[in-house]
Design a protein around this motif. Structure first.
Motif, PDB file in Angstrom:
ATOM      1  N   HIS A  89       0.808  -1.223   0.000  1.00  0.00           N
ATOM      2  CA  HIS A  89       0.000   0.000   0.000  1.00  0.00           C
ATOM      3  C   HIS A  89       0.844   1.279   0.000  1.00  0.00           C
ATOM      4  O   HIS A  89       0.404   2.316   0.470  1.00  0.00           O
ATOM      5  CB  HIS A  89      -0.976   0.031   1.200  1.00  0.00           C
ATOM      6  CG  HIS A  89      -1.654  -1.285   1.432  1.00  0.00           C
ATOM      7  ND1 HIS A  89      -2.290  -1.973   0.424  1.00  0.00           N
ATOM      8  CD2 HIS A  89      -1.781  -2.053   2.532  1.00  0.00           C
ATOM      9  CE1 HIS A  89      -2.771  -3.099   0.912  1.00  0.00           C
ATOM     10  NE2 HIS A  89      -2.474  -3.183   2.178  1.00  0.00           N
ATOM     11  N   GLN A  90       2.057   1.198  -0.531  1.00  0.00           N
ATOM     12  CA  GLN A  90       2.867   2.418  -0.685  1.00  0.00           C
ATOM     13  C   GLN A  90       2.719   2.838  -2.144  1.00  0.00           C
ATOM     14  O   GLN A  90       3.602   2.599  -2.976  1.00  0.00           O
ATOM     15  CB  GLN A  90       4.316   2.145  -0.320  1.00  0.00           C
ATOM     16  CG  GLN A  90       4.487   1.692   1.122  1.00  0.00           C
ATOM     17  CD  GLN A  90       5.934   1.542   1.497  1.00  0.00           C
ATOM     18  OE1 GLN A  90       6.757   2.394   1.195  1.00  0.00           O
ATOM     19  NE2 GLN A  90       6.262   0.450   2.152  1.00  0.00           N
ATOM     20  N   HIS A  91       1.604   3.452  -2.424  1.00  0.00           N
ATOM     21  CA  HIS A  91       1.209   3.637  -3.816  1.00  0.00           C
ATOM     22  C   HIS A  91       2.083   4.617  -4.594  1.00  0.00           C
ATOM     23  O   HIS A  91       2.371   4.388  -5.764  1.00  0.00           O
ATOM     24  CB  HIS A  91      -0.263   4.052  -3.865  1.00  0.00           C
ATOM     25  CG  HIS A  91      -1.139   3.071  -3.154  1.00  0.00           C
ATOM     26  ND1 HIS A  91      -2.030   3.431  -2.173  1.00  0.00           N
ATOM     27  CD2 HIS A  91      -1.238   1.728  -3.244  1.00  0.00           C
ATOM     28  CE1 HIS A  91      -2.644   2.368  -1.715  1.00  0.00           C
ATOM     29  NE2 HIS A  91      -2.174   1.317  -2.341  1.00  0.00           N
ATOM     30  N   CYS A  92       2.484   5.720  -3.945  1.00  0.00           N
ATOM     31  CA  CYS A  92       3.284   6.715  -4.663  1.00  0.00           C
ATOM     32  C   CYS A  92       4.618   6.116  -5.111  1.00  0.00           C
ATOM     33  O   CYS A  92       5.057   6.321  -6.239  1.00  0.00           O
ATOM     34  CB  CYS A  92       3.529   7.937  -3.790  1.00  0.00           C
ATOM     35  SG  CYS A  92       2.030   8.878  -3.510  1.00  0.00           S
ATOM     36  N   LYS A  93       5.234   5.346  -4.211  1.00  0.00           N
ATOM     37  CA  LYS A  93       6.520   4.729  -4.551  1.00  0.00           C
ATOM     38  C   LYS A  93       6.331   3.731  -5.691  1.00  0.00           C
ATOM     39  O   LYS A  93       7.164   3.632  -6.590  1.00  0.00           O
ATOM     40  CB  LYS A  93       7.101   4.014  -3.330  1.00  0.00           C
ATOM     41  CG  LYS A  93       7.775   4.946  -2.365  1.00  0.00           C
ATOM     42  CD  LYS A  93       8.441   4.137  -1.284  1.00  0.00           C
ATOM     43  CE  LYS A  93       9.165   5.024  -0.289  1.00  0.00           C
ATOM     44  NZ  LYS A  93       9.703   4.285   0.833  1.00  0.00           N
ATOM     45  N   GLU A  95       4.076   3.812  -7.984  1.00  0.00           N
ATOM     46  CA  GLU A  95       3.840   4.547  -9.239  1.00  0.00           C
ATOM     47  C   GLU A  95       5.160   5.041  -9.823  1.00  0.00           C
ATOM     48  O   GLU A  95       5.397   4.931 -11.028  1.00  0.00           O
ATOM     49  CB  GLU A  95       2.901   5.732  -8.999  1.00  0.00           C
ATOM     50  CG  GLU A  95       2.583   6.447 -10.293  1.00  0.00           C
ATOM     51  CD  GLU A  95       1.719   7.686 -10.125  1.00  0.00           C
ATOM     52  OE1 GLU A  95       1.955   8.446  -9.167  1.00  0.00           O
ATOM     53  OE2 GLU A  95       0.834   7.897 -10.959  1.00  0.00           O
ATOM     54  N   THR A 122      -6.284   2.597  -6.350  1.00  0.00           N
ATOM     55  CA  THR A 122      -6.353   3.911  -5.691  1.00  0.00           C
ATOM     56  C   THR A 122      -7.569   4.715  -6.156  1.00  0.00           C
ATOM     57  O   THR A 122      -7.717   5.882  -5.789  1.00  0.00           O
ATOM     58  CB  THR A 122      -5.062   4.716  -5.963  1.00  0.00           C
ATOM     59  OG1 THR A 122      -4.797   4.658  -7.368  1.00  0.00           O
ATOM     60  CG2 THR A 122      -3.894   4.174  -5.192  1.00  0.00           C
TER      61      THR A 122
ATOM     62  N   LEU C  10      -0.600   9.993  -8.582  1.00  0.00           N
ATOM     63  CA  LEU C  10      -0.918   9.780  -7.167  1.00  0.00           C
ATOM     64  C   LEU C  10      -0.296  10.843  -6.268  1.00  0.00           C
ATOM     65  O   LEU C  10       0.799  11.349  -6.547  1.00  0.00           O
ATOM     66  CB  LEU C  10      -0.450   8.394  -6.728  1.00  0.00           C
ATOM     67  CG  LEU C  10      -0.986   7.221  -7.548  1.00  0.00           C
ATOM     68  CD1 LEU C  10      -0.491   5.911  -6.966  1.00  0.00           C
ATOM     69  CD2 LEU C  10      -2.498   7.223  -7.587  1.00  0.00           C
ATOM     70  N   ASP C  14      -3.537   9.413  -1.765  1.00  0.00           N
ATOM     71  CA  ASP C  14      -3.774   8.068  -2.290  1.00  0.00           C
ATOM     72  C   ASP C  14      -3.073   6.986  -1.468  1.00  0.00           C
ATOM     73  O   ASP C  14      -3.121   5.805  -1.814  1.00  0.00           O
ATOM     74  CB  ASP C  14      -3.310   7.976  -3.747  1.00  0.00           C
ATOM     75  CG  ASP C  14      -4.148   8.854  -4.639  1.00  0.00           C
ATOM     76  OD1 ASP C  14      -5.352   8.582  -4.750  1.00  0.00           O
ATOM     77  OD2 ASP C  14      -3.617   9.823  -5.205  1.00  0.00           O
ATOM     78  N   GLU C  15      -2.392   7.401  -0.432  1.00  0.00           N
ATOM     79  CA  GLU C  15      -1.745   6.423   0.449  1.00  0.00           C
ATOM     80  C   GLU C  15      -2.728   6.020   1.560  1.00  0.00           C
ATOM     81  O   GLU C  15      -3.580   6.820   1.937  1.00  0.00           O
ATOM     82  CB  GLU C  15      -0.493   7.033   1.104  1.00  0.00           C
ATOM     83  CG  GLU C  15       0.580   7.468   0.123  1.00  0.00           C
ATOM     84  CD  GLU C  15       1.353   6.323  -0.500  1.00  0.00           C
ATOM     85  OE1 GLU C  15       0.998   5.165  -0.249  1.00  0.00           O
ATOM     86  OE2 GLU C  15       2.296   6.601  -1.258  1.00  0.00           O
ATOM     87  N   SER C  16      -2.540   4.827   2.054  1.00  0.00           N
ATOM     88  CA  SER C  16      -3.477   4.367   3.093  1.00  0.00           C
ATOM     89  C   SER C  16      -3.033   4.754   4.499  1.00  0.00           C
ATOM     90  O   SER C  16      -3.645   4.335   5.480  1.00  0.00           O
ATOM     91  CB  SER C  16      -3.625   2.846   2.998  1.00  0.00           C
ATOM     92  OG  SER C  16      -2.377   2.249   3.224  1.00  0.00           O
ATOM     93  N   ARG C 119     -13.123   3.644  -0.093  1.00  0.00           N
ATOM     94  CA  ARG C 119     -12.861   2.629  -1.129  1.00  0.00           C
ATOM     95  C   ARG C 119     -11.397   2.182  -1.044  1.00  0.00           C
ATOM     96  O   ARG C 119     -11.081   0.999  -1.136  1.00  0.00           O
ATOM     97  CB  ARG C 119     -13.153   3.219  -2.508  1.00  0.00           C
ATOM     98  CG  ARG C 119     -12.985   2.220  -3.637  1.00  0.00           C
ATOM     99  CD  ARG C 119     -13.128   2.910  -4.986  1.00  0.00           C
ATOM    100  NE  ARG C 119     -12.925   1.959  -6.059  1.00  0.00           N
ATOM    101  CZ  ARG C 119     -11.741   1.580  -6.497  1.00  0.00           C
ATOM    102  NH1 ARG C 119     -10.639   2.045  -5.938  1.00  0.00           N
ATOM    103  NH2 ARG C 119     -11.643   0.708  -7.486  1.00  0.00           N
ATOM    104  N   LEU C 120     -10.512   3.173  -0.857  1.00  0.00           N
ATOM    105  CA  LEU C 120      -9.080   2.860  -0.736  1.00  0.00           C
ATOM    106  C   LEU C 120      -8.845   1.928   0.454  1.00  0.00           C
ATOM    107  O   LEU C 120      -8.092   0.955   0.357  1.00  0.00           O
ATOM    108  CB  LEU C 120      -8.274   4.148  -0.571  1.00  0.00           C
ATOM    109  CG  LEU C 120      -6.764   3.990  -0.512  1.00  0.00           C
ATOM    110  CD1 LEU C 120      -6.219   3.608  -1.869  1.00  0.00           C
ATOM    111  CD2 LEU C 120      -6.094   5.270  -0.052  1.00  0.00           C
ATOM    112  N   CYS C 124      -7.292  -1.769   0.378  1.00  0.00           N
ATOM    113  CA  CYS C 124      -6.077  -2.103   1.133  1.00  0.00           C
ATOM    114  C   CYS C 124      -6.385  -3.134   2.224  1.00  0.00           C
ATOM    115  O   CYS C 124      -5.556  -3.346   3.118  1.00  0.00           O
ATOM    116  CB  CYS C 124      -5.455  -0.853   1.747  1.00  0.00           C
ATOM    117  SG  CYS C 124      -4.854   0.293   0.519  1.00  0.00           S
TER     118      CYS C 124
END
Lengths: 300, 458, 161
Positions: A89-93, A95, A122, C10, C14-16, C119-120, C124
């Protein structure tokens, strides 16, 4: 030459063990190979794959980072690291990594698929859709991309296209659980719970241990029980209206007050009121009753 | 001169290891120099690197056949034929079928080749299908028409003696009396395995041959291996335990030969119980793996189980797996593993027996209420019960060490440990439940369904 | 090819990070329907905290109380001006329905801000928190807050009895 051949064979052996789920054998082989080739990023990538399969993200990341220390340009390792970040769940990294690889390989459909998964996760559904469309432009026969696009489109309420892609996915991969799952989801969101149940059941048969598929199947099974079928269609219609069931309530209340003013007979008003209350009551009652039914006759 | 060219090519391949054409040319030259094994290796590498794999595979076919990789040759030939039908591949397939003594395959290929010849009006001897009836075994293996060198020595081939050392040939002294519980499993094994060996005449009268296979599945630690060993002891047969590591791990590329060897040895030493542990690893579904190697391995195993060339009478096959769903469905056909038996966690009677055995040598054993413990350990496996006894006695042991006097084990020690422990079968049951629920079309997991319902885990 | 496709999308939102056992906003909507704006508003405010959007927590409480006061003022004005006769059960019901509709509309507007984050959280695999005890606490708090607001507004608009 023989050494080369042996190496290739051993790599292949690890690959095979990983693909059939023989993780212990694979681990043993990787460690044996690492004692011979301690600087092989490929072996660390295998180790990453192994840990990922076992849901051990910490060790997977460690192995992946070791692979990248040995060869900072090793694309497989970068991709695995991107995946690890996404699962963690480290989405920015994630991406950042996907984009870096995509700039190097802008024609690689798998990268678009993975990046679209991240966008879907996301909630950037429009971008996810565009990425999958691009992916399918490069490889129109990519079954997983069709399946993923079907799910994205279903969530974007573009049901017709979703169904088309779902069907294409199943056509390209008739024994793929993902394609059946996506088609099932498309049917479910289209208001066809029986078809949805059929495909979700098939997806579950192909991969009985997927909790997501099981959840979706149970939901579809619930909807297809005749007790809850009217409620499914009722909420399916409500989903299409902004404000959902509350709008329906507002309409009912308005009608309750407006109809007498318009001179409609009192009996009609009472019947309307009773009908609404009936629907509301049925929605509440059918849920526990269907649950009880499922308990007595579990889905097959 | 040719040797020099080969040497030059060898060093060239070392420098430019990704050049497919170099590898293939190198393979061609090696073949001309009658170094068929090295040639096959070179072709293999070439085939991995080149786009037009078909051309290389065609070159590999006779080499595979002559070097004993019959199953691989068969698969490759079938794949090539699926892509494009060519008479030379048909010929090759025919030879492979002849080697395997596969009469149906031979008939099919001959019929096809005859039809093609009739169509084309070609009756030249070059294209004629080889005669089967007049072919001796020797001719079958070393076909003269191939004009290929004889089998080159395999560099990492292992001698039969070395192989024999690998496997566990036990003289077994355990029998069913030493297996606690599992009565229905014992009953089924008795009917299928032991009785045919002890009463051959009765079975002959019913036209039921001895032999066949049983696939045991269930949670880990429930005695699958133990019952297989007990079966061997019960019918006074040899017991040979085979593990995936014995086949795959050590001799990559030689696996098919090892499988053949194992079966040959088992036939020689008959009556033999051939036990495959962790069978899901060896007999993994061919669909799961994209690799040719596993497909070849599974095919070879199937071929040996069918006893294509030799009779498997008196060779009893046992396999144990925790994941029967990963086993290729082909293994479940009649004549192979035609009985799939669920080895469940021990029942009350068995648990009581195991606990009694576990506390037998503990001080204060008379204070332990076995019946109560049995009721508190419904899904415990044999291994769990053993661990429970050890853990429960630890408390008394520590006290004894501290005081220097022997402290008795108490019932409370057991109750405390039971609270802390969870059955090791739980995880298996969670995944098994889904397979029993959703992938039980042919009813192979009915036993498991019943078990889950009984323990309210459905 | 679309240039935006290979550009970053993002952001930190957008991070959890910060999401901790959120409540299902749809259930809060039902609670708002049955127990009023203050109950729903309080739960939604605290749900912002659980969704890692703490900056909206206070703002939501302020907005909820402010809007509840406005609704209360409007209600008492309608009564004071005799536009609505509270003795007439039909008109009373209409008033209640109107209040409920407004509360729902406000809750819908607040929930729009929470949906993406919720939703996120689901994507997750973050589990939902139980709403039982917070909902009971919110109902009790709403009775006091609502009582206080209505009392003050009534005194100001209608005067002391």
């Amino acid at each position: 030459m023989e050494e080369n051949c042996d190496l290739d064979q051993n790599f292949q052996k690890i690959e095979d063990c990983l693909s059939i789920g023989q993780y212990d054998v694979a681990k043993k082989l990787i460690h044996e190979m690492l004692s011979l080739l301690p600087d092989s990023p490929k072996l660390y990538c295998y180790l990453t794959r192994l840990f990922l399969a076992k849901n051990n993200l910490v060790e997977a990341k460690e192995a992946c980072e070791t692979a990248l220390r040995l060869d900072p340009e090793y694309v497989d390792a970068k991709l695995y690291l991107g995946n690890i970040y996404m699962y963690d769940h480290q989405h920015c990294k994630a991406e950042e990594i996907y984009l870096a690889i995509l700039h190097l390989y802008p024609e690689e459909p798998y990268l678009y698929l993975m990046y679209s998964h991240l966008m879907y996760k996301t909630g950037h559904l429009e971008k996810a859709q565009k990425l999958l469309e691009r992916c399918l432009q490069i490889n129109p026969e990519y079954d997983d991309a069709h399946a993923a696009l079907a799910s994205v489109l279903a969530e974007r309420k573009n049901f017709f296209s979703s169904l088309q892609h779902g069907k294409k996915g199943v056509e390209l991969s008739p024994t793929g659980d993902i394609s059946h799952y996506s088609l099932g989801i498309s049917f479910y969101s289209m208001g066809r719970p029986f078809k949805a149940r059929h495909h979700l059941r098939e997806a579950l048969r192909l991969d009985p241990n997927d909790s997501g598929t099981e959840k979706a199947f149970l939901q579809a099974d619930f909807a297809t029980r005749w007790l809850s079928l009217p409620v499914y269609y009722f909420s399916w219609i409500c989903d299409k209206i902004p404000g959902e069931q509350f709008t329906l309530w507002a309409i009912f209340v308005a009608a309750f007050y407006v109809l007498p003013m318009l001179g409609v007979h009192e009996k009609v008003v009472i019947i309307t009121a009773l009908a609404y209350l009936g629907i509301a009551l049925y929605s509440w009652v059918s849920y526990p009753l269907t649950k009880l039914w499922i308990k007595l006759r579990p889905p097959k | 001169m040719k040797e020099k060219i080969i040497q030059a090519l060898q060093s060239a391949t070392e420098k430019d290891a990704k050049n497919a054409y170099l590898w293939i040319h190198y393979g061609d030259l090696l073949l001309e120099s009658e170094k068929s094994l090295e040639a096959l290796n070179a072709y293999r590498i070439g085939s991995e690197l080149i786009d037009d794999k078909r051309m290389v595979y065609k070159k590999m076919l006779p080499l595979l056949r002559n070097q004993g990789h019959v199953a691989e040759a068969l698969i490759r030939a079938e794949v090539l034929l699926e892509e494009k039908d060519e008479p030379d591949i048909r010929h090759e397939l025919l030879k492979i079928h002849q080697l395997r003594d596969d009469e149906q395959g031979i008939k099919e290929q001959q019929k096809y080749l005859d039809q093609t010849l009739l169509k084309n009006g070609e009756n030249s001897k070059e294209n004629e299908a080889p005669e089967i009836e007049n072919c001796s075994d020797d001719q079958k293996t070393h076909d003269e028409t191939d004009k290929l060198p004889s089998l080159a020595p395999v560099t990492h081939e292992v001698s039969n003696d070395e192989l024999a050392e690998l496997f566990d040939w036990d003289d077994l002294h355990i029998n069913f009396d030493k297996v606690a519980g599992l009565d229905s499993v014992k009953k089924q094994i008795n009917l299928k395995i032991i009785a045919p060996l002890k009463n051959p005449k009765i079975y002959e009268a019913f036209h039921r041959p001895a032999g066949g296979g049983i696939l045991l599945y269930g949670p880990p630690g429930c005695g699958k291996t133990y019952i297989a060993r007990a079966t061997a002891g019960e019918c006074q047969a040899n017991f040979m335990a085979v593990n995936i590591h014995d086949i795959v791990d050590k001799y990559w590329g030689e696996s098919e030969k090892i499988i053949h060897f194992i079966f040959e040895k088992a036939r020689q030493k008959a009556p033999t119980i051939l036990f495959f542990d962790e069978f899901d690893a060896l007999g993994a579904s061919r669909g799961q793996s994209g690799s040719q190697f596993w497909k070849t391995l599974v095919n070879q195993l199937l071929q040996e189980m069918d006893g294509v060339k030799k009779q498997n009478d008196q060779v009893l096959l046992f396999a144990a797996t925790n994941m029967p769903w990963n086993v290729d469905t082909a293994f479940r056909r009649p004549g192979r593993f035609d009985r799939i038996i669920f080895v469940s966690t021990p029942d009350q009677k068995a648990r009581a027996q195991m606990l009694r055995y576990g506390i037998e040598k503990l001080p204060g054993k008379e204070n332990i209420p076995i019946e109560k413990l049995v009721k508190k350990t419904p899904l415990f496996t044999g291994a769990d019960l053993k661990s429970l006894c050890e853990r429960a006695s630890e408390n008394a042991l520590i006290k004894s060490l501290e005081s220097g006097e022997i402290h008795h084990v108490k019932a409370a020690d057991f109750y405390d440990e039971i609270k802390k422990m969870q059955s090791s079968a739980e995880e298996w049951i969670a995944s098994g439940r889904n397979y029993a629920r959703y992938a039980n079309e042919s009813g192979q997991y009915d036993d498991l369904c019943e078990f889950l319902k009984r323990y309210k885990k459905w | 090819m679309d240039n935006d496709l290979l550009s970053p999308t993002l952001t930190i939102e957008d991070e959890s990070i910060g999401i901790d056992e959120p409540w299902n906003p749809n259930i809060i909507l039902f609670i708002t329907f049955f127990f009023g704006l203050i109950t729903g508003g309080l739960l939604l405010a605290y749900n912002f905290g659980r969704l890692g959007m703490g900056k909206y927590l206070r703002l939501t409480i302020i907005i909820t109380i402010f809007l509840a006061t406005i609704i209360s003022v409007c209600t008492f004005l309608l009564i004071a001006e005799n536009i609505i006769d509270v003795k007439n059960s039909k008109e009373k019901t209409l008033l209640r329905v109107g209040q409920r509709g407004l509360s729902l509309f406000i809750a819908f507007c607040i929930i729009r801000k929470q949906r993406k984050r919720y939703r996120l959280a689901q994507m997750c695999d973050i589990e939902n928190g139980s709403l039982w005890s917070p909902a009971i606490a919110a109902i009790v708090a709403a009775i006091f807050i609502g009582g206080f607001i209505n009392g003050v507004v009534k005194i100001i608009v209608i005067g002391l009895p």
